[in-house]
Design a protein around this motif. Structure first.
Motif, PDB file in Angstrom:
ATOM      1  N   ARG A 135       0.745  -1.337  -0.035  1.00 32.48           N
ATOM      2  CA  ARG A 135      -0.062  -0.096   0.090  1.00 32.48           C
ATOM      3  C   ARG A 135       0.735   1.131  -0.136  1.00 32.48           C
ATOM      4  NH1 ARG A 135      -2.497  -1.777   4.714  1.00 32.48           N
ATOM      5  NH2 ARG A 135      -1.740   0.267   5.477  1.00 32.48           N
ATOM      6  N   ALA A 136       2.015   1.081   0.070  1.00 30.23           N
ATOM      7  CA  ALA A 136       3.068   2.415   0.312  1.00 30.23           C
ATOM      8  C   ALA A 136       3.043   3.343  -0.736  1.00 30.23           C
ATOM      9  CB  ALA A 136       4.448   1.937   0.712  1.00 30.23           C
ATOM     10  N   PRO A 137       2.505   4.518  -0.709  1.00 31.02           N
ATOM     11  CA  PRO A 137       1.936   5.361  -1.752  1.00 31.02           C
ATOM     12  C   PRO A 137       3.314   5.939  -2.618  1.00 31.02           C
ATOM     13  CG  PRO A 137       1.785   6.443   0.148  1.00 31.02           C
ATOM     14  CD  PRO A 137       2.092   5.104   0.683  1.00 31.02           C
ATOM     15  N   MET A 138       4.501   5.959  -1.884  1.00 31.59           N
ATOM     16  CA  MET A 138       5.522   6.492  -2.609  1.00 31.59           C
ATOM     17  C   MET A 138       6.480   5.338  -3.144  1.00 31.59           C
ATOM     18  SD  MET A 138       6.601  10.259  -1.120  1.00 31.59           S
ATOM     19  CE  MET A 138       6.661   9.980   0.712  1.00 31.59           C
ATOM     20  N   ARG A 139       6.817   5.347  -4.494  1.00 35.13           N
ATOM     21  CA  ARG A 139       7.765   4.296  -4.824  1.00 35.13           C
ATOM     22  C   ARG A 139       8.735   4.801  -5.824  1.00 35.13           C
ATOM     23  NH1 ARG A 139       5.417  -0.888  -3.838  1.00 35.13           N
ATOM     24  NH2 ARG A 139       3.527  -0.262  -2.928  1.00 35.13           N
TER      25      ARG A 139
ATOM     26  N   ILE B 321      21.512  -0.459   0.483  1.00 35.20           N
ATOM     27  CA  ILE B 321      21.960   0.300  -0.499  1.00 35.20           C
ATOM     28  C   ILE B 321      21.086   1.459  -0.812  1.00 35.20           C
ATOM     29  CG2 ILE B 321      22.840   0.294  -2.716  1.00 35.20           C
ATOM     30  CD1 ILE B 321      24.058  -2.324  -2.216  1.00 35.20           C
ATOM     31  N   GLN B 322      19.797   1.081  -0.993  1.00 33.31           N
ATOM     32  CA  GLN B 322      18.924   2.122  -1.286  1.00 33.31           C
ATOM     33  C   GLN B 322      18.603   3.103  -0.276  1.00 33.31           C
ATOM     34  OE1 GLN B 322      15.468   0.626  -3.388  1.00 33.31           O
ATOM     35  NE2 GLN B 322      16.700  -0.585  -4.981  1.00 33.31           N
ATOM     36  N   LEU B 323      18.791   2.548   0.913  1.00 32.95           N
ATOM     37  CA  LEU B 323      18.588   3.403   1.928  1.00 32.95           C
ATOM     38  C   LEU B 323      19.692   4.405   2.207  1.00 32.95           C
ATOM     39  CD1 LEU B 323      17.260   1.301   5.018  1.00 32.95           C
ATOM     40  CD2 LEU B 323      15.797   2.790   3.517  1.00 32.95           C
ATOM     41  N   THR B 324      20.827   3.945   1.756  1.00 31.94           N
ATOM     42  CA  THR B 324      21.958   5.008   1.498  1.00 31.94           C
ATOM     43  C   THR B 324      21.659   6.047   0.673  1.00 31.94           C
ATOM     44  OG1 THR B 324      23.375   2.782   1.943  1.00 31.94           O
ATOM     45  CG2 THR B 324      24.371   4.974   1.099  1.00 31.94           C
ATOM     46  N   ALA B 325      20.919   5.568  -0.398  1.00 33.44           N
ATOM     47  CA  ALA B 325      20.481   6.642  -1.473  1.00 33.44           C
ATOM     48  C   ALA B 325      19.500   7.691  -1.089  1.00 33.44           C
ATOM     49  CB  ALA B 325      20.154   6.071  -2.680  1.00 33.44           C
ATOM     50  N   VAL B 326      18.762   7.313  -0.355  1.00 28.08           N
ATOM     51  CA  VAL B 326      17.674   8.006   0.370  1.00 28.08           C
ATOM     52  C   VAL B 326      18.485   8.936   1.294  1.00 28.08           C
ATOM     53  CG1 VAL B 326      15.769   8.085   2.147  1.00 28.08           C
ATOM     54  CG2 VAL B 326      15.641   6.128   0.231  1.00 28.08           C
ATOM     55  N   SER B 327      19.238   8.481   2.006  1.00 28.43           N
ATOM     56  CA  SER B 327      20.087   9.271   3.120  1.00 28.43           C
ATOM     57  C   SER B 327      20.861  10.355   2.341  1.00 28.43           C
ATOM     58  CB  SER B 327      20.883   8.351   3.976  1.00 28.43           C
ATOM     59  OG  SER B 327      21.915   9.046   4.680  1.00 28.43           O
ATOM     60  N   GLU B 328      21.617   9.799   1.150  1.00 29.40           N
ATOM     61  CA  GLU B 328      22.414  10.962   0.674  1.00 29.40           C
ATOM     62  C   GLU B 328      21.760  11.860  -0.117  1.00 29.40           C
ATOM     63  OE1 GLU B 328      26.100  10.687   0.289  1.00 29.40           O
ATOM     64  OE2 GLU B 328      25.477   9.737   2.157  1.00 29.40           O
ATOM     65  N   ASN B 335      22.105  12.969  -6.681  1.00 31.32           N
ATOM     66  CA  ASN B 335      21.408  13.637  -7.358  1.00 31.32           C
ATOM     67  C   ASN B 335      20.039  12.872  -7.735  1.00 31.32           C
ATOM     68  OD1 ASN B 335      22.910  15.865  -7.581  1.00 31.32           O
ATOM     69  ND2 ASN B 335      24.139  15.036  -9.069  1.00 31.32           N
ATOM     70  N   ARG B 336      20.023  11.677  -7.428  1.00 30.73           N
ATOM     71  CA  ARG B 336      18.797  10.824  -7.699  1.00 30.73           C
ATOM     72  C   ARG B 336      17.796  10.607  -6.639  1.00 30.73           C
ATOM     73  NH1 ARG B 336      20.853   7.357 -12.739  1.00 30.73           N
ATOM     74  NH2 ARG B 336      23.226   8.193 -12.774  1.00 30.73           N
ATOM     75  N   VAL B 337      16.670  10.463  -6.845  1.00 31.43           N
ATOM     76  CA  VAL B 337      15.646  10.348  -5.681  1.00 31.43           C
ATOM     77  C   VAL B 337      15.142   8.777  -5.657  1.00 31.43           C
ATOM     78  CG1 VAL B 337      13.259  11.148  -4.811  1.00 31.43           C
ATOM     79  CG2 VAL B 337      14.647  12.646  -6.525  1.00 31.43           C
ATOM     80  N   PHE B 338      15.527   8.285  -4.405  1.00 36.32           N
ATOM     81  CA  PHE B 338      15.254   7.003  -4.160  1.00 36.32           C
ATOM     82  C   PHE B 338      13.950   6.819  -2.940  1.00 36.32           C
ATOM     83  CE2 PHE B 338      18.687   5.742  -6.627  1.00 36.32           C
ATOM     84  CZ  PHE B 338      18.632   4.507  -6.947  1.00 36.32           C
ATOM     85  N   GLN B 339      13.481   5.828  -2.925  1.00 35.25           N
ATOM     86  CA  GLN B 339      12.427   5.928  -1.721  1.00 35.25           C
ATOM     87  C   GLN B 339      12.807   4.424  -1.060  1.00 35.25           C
ATOM     88  OE1 GLN B 339       9.889   7.953  -1.685  1.00 35.25           O
ATOM     89  NE2 GLN B 339      10.345   8.859  -4.073  1.00 35.25           N
ATOM     90  N   THR B 340      11.822   4.478   0.319  1.00 31.87           N
ATOM     91  CA  THR B 340      12.182   3.274   0.929  1.00 31.87           C
ATOM     92  C   THR B 340      11.808   2.046   0.013  1.00 31.87           C
ATOM     93  OG1 THR B 340      11.349   4.411   2.831  1.00 31.87           O
ATOM     94  CG2 THR B 340      11.093   1.953   2.938  1.00 31.87           C
ATOM     95  N   PRO B 341      12.680   1.048   0.396  1.00 25.97           N
ATOM     96  CA  PRO B 341      12.591  -0.157  -0.554  1.00 25.97           C
ATOM     97  C   PRO B 341      11.575  -1.089  -0.259  1.00 25.97           C
ATOM     98  CG  PRO B 341      14.481  -0.135   0.806  1.00 25.97           C
ATOM     99  CD  PRO B 341      13.881   0.791   1.260  1.00 25.97           C
ATOM    100  N   SER B 342      10.315  -0.668   0.004  1.00 27.71           N
ATOM    101  CA  SER B 342       9.302  -1.565   0.191  1.00 27.71           C
ATOM    102  C   SER B 342       8.946  -2.834  -0.797  1.00 27.71           C
ATOM    103  CB  SER B 342       7.931  -0.641   0.620  1.00 27.71           C
ATOM    104  OG  SER B 342       7.765  -0.021  -0.442  1.00 27.71           O
ATOM    105  N   TRP B 343       9.381  -2.431  -1.921  1.00 30.68           N
ATOM    106  CA  TRP B 343       9.141  -3.591  -2.962  1.00 30.68           C
ATOM    107  C   TRP B 343       9.948  -4.747  -2.752  1.00 30.68           C
ATOM    108  CZ3 TRP B 343      12.946  -4.834  -6.824  1.00 30.68           C
ATOM    109  CH2 TRP B 343      13.996  -4.228  -6.629  1.00 30.68           C
ATOM    110  N   LEU B 344      10.837  -4.498  -2.010  1.00 29.22           N
ATOM    111  CA  LEU B 344      11.890  -5.770  -1.557  1.00 29.22           C
ATOM    112  C   LEU B 344      11.474  -6.408  -0.497  1.00 29.22           C
ATOM    113  CD1 LEU B 344      15.332  -3.922  -1.783  1.00 29.22           C
ATOM    114  CD2 LEU B 344      14.493  -5.542  -3.613  1.00 29.22           C
ATOM    115  N   TYR B 345      10.590  -6.166   0.361  1.00 32.84           N
ATOM    116  CA  TYR B 345      10.213  -6.825   1.737  1.00 32.84           C
ATOM    117  C   TYR B 345       9.678  -8.202   1.340  1.00 32.84           C
ATOM    118  CZ  TYR B 345      10.909  -2.423   3.751  1.00 32.84           C
ATOM    119  OH  TYR B 345      11.700  -1.069   4.113  1.00 32.84           O
TER     120      TYR B 345
END
Lengths: 151, 356
Positions: A135-139, B321-328, B335-345
């Motif tokens: 459900r997380a809205p931001m991807r 690694i994706q959380l590192t990108a979020v933090s940076e 210069n790129r926008v990453f999100q919490t990697p919920s797709w990996l859970y």
């Protein structure tokens, strides 16, 4: 309020694509710009859903914490009880919803990281985390081409 | 256009230094810094020319620059096709150019196709940030090459070449090549060493609680496997880190994450379900075929439970690694926008509960 936030975000994307992008020759800068525009488009759809998501997630996380309390250390169980006794923030206050979410998920992290869960608790936790992820809205929006490296 | 820069004067080292320090653009900084670096190594070098200086759009953890360099030195006129890897201000993967340089040097006499490393600016004195310069090998990079336009048989041959290359990397005699001192030999199970390393990274970069990652971390702590052998691990083995020339692999790139560890770490990376599009060919080259080929090439047993652990670890590491990108990104260094990697859970949970 017009233009709405969504209209402003979409309009910004259009201007970046039509006016700015054609003037950007450097491949690296162009790739970065494409990524930023793709992210703005994602935000246009996601932004209106964030408050509702946080509200639902806070309720679901609180429910799960009640179930996990029995397996928690006395200190953690007391922290959970204290957090759950506090009133839920106003549904329109996004910052407060975010803060509440942070607090509840920190407690959930501790409860799940400690082990010693019963099979029923584990099943409930997995169901909660899987549903939340869906459900997380931001991807993340990938704009990487096959010839570029993707770590 | 500043991608073609000619510097025809015969500069003294201090002139090159001055240009590197005061350079107006990243391209000028790279050119001036590289010139100074070459003069450090070859003091007689002069009459430099740098052509086709271009930063690649790919490369999420470092700046990758391509250029052709010419100069004259005591032995005559020189010409090199070069790649320059420079630490970026923000990165998904903080790594050490010195280690990478040492690995590339050690691989020069091994049967692993890797670029010849020329020069190292380990403290960024010349190029602004730590950098290394190596040969630019022939070929192109396509991270989806196994599912691209080539005929199935050609793609299958490439897939076999990839696993053969992994086996050859794992067969490198790291003791003989002195890599133990450079990379460090794991004391204890490599799985626990890697887990400790990446857990520290997770603690360093996380901006908010991630119960999902803590749950998986607790599971990994309980089931960390022992290694069948200690080998040279590439650490980011994938088609996107290789060059293809014609229908064959011409070079394995990006050795910055190489270390000594469990061979199943690389195998777990290529068989993890979230990287299927890169490493597998549906119906023809899937987990079963990859593992069978690796067993046949190496004679190793490859314990299924241990491989599954490394699959979960691979996905968890990718999440970090994706959380590192979020933090940076939040810190303004990326210069790129990453999100919490919920797709990996979900893939991690499925592996933990039901296996591969």
């Amino acid at each position: 309020m017009r233009p709405t936030v969504e209209e402003q975000l979409l309009g910004t994307c259009t201007i970046l694509e039509k006016v700015v992008s054609p003037c950007v020759a450097d491949p690296y800068a162009r790739t970065i710009l494409e990524g930023l525009v793709a992210n703005l488009r994602m935000l246009t759809g996601a932004l209106p859903a964030v408050a509702g998501f946080l509200l639902d997630d806070n309720q679901a996380t609180a429910g799960l914490l009640v179930q996990l309390q029995a397996a928690a250390s006395p200190e953690l169980a007391a922290s959970i009880a204290l957090a759950l006794a506090r009133p839920e923030p106003d549904a329109a206050d996004r910052a407060a919803l975010d803060q509440r979410n942070h607090e509840l998920r920190e407690l959930l992290s501790q409860a799940l990281g400690g082990g010693a869960l019963t099979p029923a608790m584990r099943a409930a936790a997995l169901a909660h985390m899987t549903a939340r992820a869906a459900r997380a809205p931001m991807r993340y929006v990938s704009t990487t081409s096959p010839s570029a490296k993707a770590t | 256009m500043d991608s073609d820069l000619k510097i025809s004067a015969a500069p003294a080292t201090n002139q090159a230094d001055a240009r590197a320090v005061g350079a107006a653009s990243p391209t000028e900084q790279v050119v001036a810094g590289l010139e100074a670096l070459i003069i450090d190594a070859i003091p007689t070098a002069h009459d430099f020319g740098f052509v086709g200086v271009e930063r690649f759009a790919g490369g999420l953890s470092r700046e990758n620059w391509s250029l052709d360099a010419t100069w004259v030195d005591a032995t005559g006129a020189q010409s090199r096709r070069l790649m320059l890897m420079r630490d970026a201000a923000g990165t998904l993967l903080p790594t050490d150019r010195k280690r990478e340089f040492a690995v590339l040097k050690a691989l020069e006499a091994a049967s692993v196709p890797a670029p010849k490393a020329h020069w190292l600016d380990h403290d960024g004195r010349r190029l602004g940030t730590p950098s290394l310069v190596m040969d630019r090998m022939p070929g192109t990079c396509d991270y989806l090459v196994l599912n691209g336009d080539r005929a199935l048989e050609t793609r299958l041959n490439l897939a076999r070449e990839f696993i053969d290359l992994m086996a050859r990397i794992h067969a490198v005699d790291w003791r003989e090549r002195g890599l133990g001192a450079v990379l460090g030999v794991p004391t204890g199970a490599p799985s626990l060493v890697e887990l400790a390393h990446w857990e520290a990274e997770y603690r360093r970069v996380r901006l908010e609680p991630h119960p999902e990652l803590d749950y998986v971390l607790a599971w990994m702590r309980l089931g960390a496997p022992e290694a069948e052998a200690i080998v040279l691990v590439h650490g980011d083995f994938k088609p996107g880190n290789a060059l293809i020339d014609g229908d064959h692999i011409s070079a394995k790139l990006d050795w910055e994450t190489a270390h000594l560890g469990d061979p199943l770490e690389d195998l777990g990376w290529v068989t993890n379900p979230v990287r299927k599009r890169e490493h597998q060919i549906p119906g023809a080259w899937e987990r079963e075929q990859i593992v069978a080929a690796y067993r046949a090439l190496t004679g190793r047993q490859v314990d299924e439970a241990a491989l599954r652990w490394w699959n979960v670890f691979s996905i968890w590491k990718l999440a970090v690694i994706q959380l590192t990108a979020v933090s940076e990104f939040v810190a303004g260094r990326y210069n790129r926008v990453f999100q919490t990697p919920s797709w990996l859970y979900r893939p991690m949970f499925q592996l933990m509960e039901h296996g591969a």
